[in-house]
Design a protein around this motif. Structure first.
Motif, PDB file in Angstrom:
ATOM      1  N   SER A  33      43.710  41.268  52.233  1.00 46.32           N
ATOM      2  CA  SER A  33      43.780  39.305  52.388  1.00 46.32           C
ATOM      3  C   SER A  33      44.928  38.838  51.069  1.00 46.32           C
ATOM      4  O   SER A  33      44.498  37.943  50.311  1.00 46.32           O
ATOM      5  CB  SER A  33      42.319  39.107  52.364  1.00 46.32           C
ATOM      6  N   MET A  34      45.964  39.212  50.775  1.00 42.58           N
ATOM      7  CA  MET A  34      46.896  38.482  50.404  1.00 42.58           C
ATOM      8  C   MET A  34      47.282  37.555  50.124  1.00 42.58           C
ATOM      9  O   MET A  34      48.072  36.746  51.608  1.00 42.58           O
ATOM     10  CB  MET A  34      47.937  39.468  50.112  1.00 42.58           C
ATOM     11  N   ALA A  35      47.464  36.602  49.023  1.00 42.74           N
ATOM     12  CA  ALA A  35      48.308  35.382  49.780  1.00 42.74           C
ATOM     13  C   ALA A  35      49.406  35.405  51.008  1.00 42.74           C
ATOM     14  O   ALA A  35      50.075  36.251  50.159  1.00 42.74           O
ATOM     15  CB  ALA A  35      48.112  34.043  48.847  1.00 42.74           C
ATOM     16  N   ALA A 133      33.894  33.334  43.599  1.00 39.49           N
ATOM     17  CA  ALA A 133      34.541  32.339  43.869  1.00 39.49           C
ATOM     18  C   ALA A 133      35.327  31.459  42.690  1.00 39.49           C
ATOM     19  O   ALA A 133      36.471  31.862  41.942  1.00 39.49           O
ATOM     20  CB  ALA A 133      34.960  31.387  44.744  1.00 39.49           C
ATOM     21  N   THR A 134      34.133  31.108  41.582  1.00 36.52           N
ATOM     22  CA  THR A 134      34.059  29.841  40.207  1.00 36.52           C
ATOM     23  C   THR A 134      34.573  30.937  39.778  1.00 36.52           C
ATOM     24  O   THR A 134      35.516  30.846  38.384  1.00 36.52           O
ATOM     25  CB  THR A 134      32.765  29.821  39.921  1.00 36.52           C
ATOM     26  N   ASP A 135      33.825  32.410  39.544  1.00 35.62           N
ATOM     27  CA  ASP A 135      34.755  33.007  37.992  1.00 35.62           C
ATOM     28  C   ASP A 135      36.286  33.469  38.531  1.00 35.62           C
ATOM     29  O   ASP A 135      36.356  33.969  37.735  1.00 35.62           O
ATOM     30  CB  ASP A 135      33.520  34.957  38.231  1.00 35.62           C
ATOM     31  N   ALA A 136      36.245  34.130  39.558  1.00 34.00           N
ATOM     32  CA  ALA A 136      37.712  34.241  39.594  1.00 34.00           C
ATOM     33  C   ALA A 136      38.780  33.658  39.222  1.00 34.00           C
ATOM     34  O   ALA A 136      39.879  34.023  38.224  1.00 34.00           O
ATOM     35  CB  ALA A 136      38.274  34.653  41.225  1.00 34.00           C
ATOM     36  N   LYS A 181      38.698  37.821  46.973  1.00 37.05           N
ATOM     37  CA  LYS A 181      39.663  36.583  47.748  1.00 37.05           C
ATOM     38  C   LYS A 181      40.468  35.497  46.921  1.00 37.05           C
ATOM     39  O   LYS A 181      41.708  35.489  46.800  1.00 37.05           O
ATOM     40  CB  LYS A 181      39.199  36.338  48.814  1.00 37.05           C
ATOM     41  N   THR A 182      39.533  35.214  46.227  1.00 35.75           N
ATOM     42  CA  THR A 182      40.187  33.963  45.380  1.00 35.75           C
ATOM     43  C   THR A 182      41.434  33.942  44.113  1.00 35.75           C
ATOM     44  O   THR A 182      42.402  33.859  44.088  1.00 35.75           O
ATOM     45  CB  THR A 182      38.731  33.950  44.155  1.00 35.75           C
ATOM     46  N   LEU A 183      41.275  35.546  43.818  1.00 34.76           N
ATOM     47  CA  LEU A 183      42.480  36.186  42.469  1.00 34.76           C
ATOM     48  C   LEU A 183      43.378  35.417  43.151  1.00 34.76           C
ATOM     49  O   LEU A 183      44.550  35.752  42.950  1.00 34.76           O
ATOM     50  CB  LEU A 183      41.746  37.674  41.860  1.00 34.76           C
ATOM     51  N   ARG A 209      36.399  47.135  54.788  1.00 33.92           N
ATOM     52  CA  ARG A 209      37.629  46.856  53.721  1.00 33.92           C
ATOM     53  C   ARG A 209      38.097  45.901  53.751  1.00 33.92           C
ATOM     54  O   ARG A 209      38.662  45.672  52.592  1.00 33.92           O
ATOM     55  CB  ARG A 209      38.479  47.824  54.000  1.00 33.92           C
ATOM     56  N   THR A 210      37.109  45.000  54.258  1.00 34.77           N
ATOM     57  CA  THR A 210      38.212  43.462  53.698  1.00 34.77           C
ATOM     58  C   THR A 210      37.881  42.901  52.485  1.00 34.77           C
ATOM     59  O   THR A 210      37.023  43.146  52.555  1.00 34.77           O
ATOM     60  CB  THR A 210      37.278  42.809  55.224  1.00 34.77           C
TER      61      THR A 210
END
Length: 275
Positions: A33-35, A133-136, A181-183, A209-210
């Motif tokens: 799930s990379m950007a 999400a917030t912590d990332a 995911k956020t990272l 593994r997602t």
């Protein structure tokens, strides 16, 4: 990591419920799930590393650059980070990088709801995704402010917990997936620090593994300087320069006149991109 530094021995007894080479471009296949963007080449260090609660002074880092260690982990942030970091500035990062040190960014995020002990931030099933999400986002902001550029890894520190507690474990994995995911959406690589008996095991053995981290730093205090001989999971997992191993803790060492208590790590994984 020790109370973030409550003595590691004490923390482990409380919570145990359950040289160098630089390589470009390795390990991206391990990420999921990379950007949809062009990723900077990965910077990989292979050799000995150390971690300690507070970043040492620049003078100590210069004195310690003897060739025994080539990388150092630094706690860049997180509400559960246990030590103040008066030395950890963008100037310090630039200076130690120029000395030749590789840096391993570590973020002490929210901890499991079923974990023993108190923490300033604990996740719950209902807050896991939003907190992740917030912590990332905070972790990326902290890393960027220190001069650790996009493409750098950030290792999420998850302390031991009861992985047989299904609801707790599910909440932790939800948090980890959201964090990772956020990272990746912000073009930072996802790493994870945990224990082979609990938190690292939960990540390594998850069937889905997602959005799980592409780099795993496992705590197994067997005093073996290796990332392969004692690897407890499948031999095809976390290959391609994606493993770190914390193999010894609370080692009081003196180099160049500076004494620091550190944990020793065998490293074959991404490090921060600086400069």
């Amino acid at each position: 990591m020790a109370e973030h530094r409550q003595s590691r021995k004490r923390r482990y007894l409380t919570w145990a419920v359950a040289g160098a080479a630089v390589v470009a471009g390795a390990g991206i296949a391990a990420q999921t799930s990379m950007a949809a963007t062009t990723w900077p080449a990965q910077k990989t260090y292979t050799g000995r590393a150390f971690d300690t609660c507070a970043a040492p002074s620049l003078s100590a880092m210069k004195a310690w650059h003897t060739g025994f260690y080539g990388a150092a982990a630094v706690y860049i942030g997180g509400k559960n980070r246990g030590c103040s970091q008066p030395n950890l500035t963008a100037s310090w990062v630039k200076s130690v990088n120029s000395v030749g040190w590789k840096l391993i960014p570590l973020y002490v995020g929210a901890q499991p709801p079923c974990q023993s002990g108190s923490n300033p931030e604990k996740l719950t099933a209902s807050t896991a995704a939003s907190l992740g999400a917030t912590d990332a986002a905070d972790a990326v902001a902290k890393a960027s402010a220190l001069g650790m550029k996009a493409g750098s890894p950030i290792y999420l520190d998850m302390e031991p917990y009861d992985v047989t507690n299904t609801s707790c474990n599910d909440a932790v994995l939800t948090y980890v997936r959201s964090f990772d995911k956020t990272l990746r959406a912000k073009t930072y690589r996802a790493g994870f620090y945990g224990f082979t008996s609990s938190s690292a095991k939960a990540v390594a053995t998850a069937k889905d593994r997602t959005d799980l981290p592409g780099n795993l730093w496992y705590a197994l205090w067997d005093k073996q300087n290796t990332t392969t001989a004692d690897w407890p999971w499948g031999s095809t997992q976390y290959t391609g320069h994606s493993r770190g191993h914390q193999y010894m803790v609370n080692s009081k060492e003196t180099r160049g006149g500076y004494t620091i208590t550190v944990d020793r790590d065998a490293w074959d994984a991404p490090v921060a991109i600086v400069g």
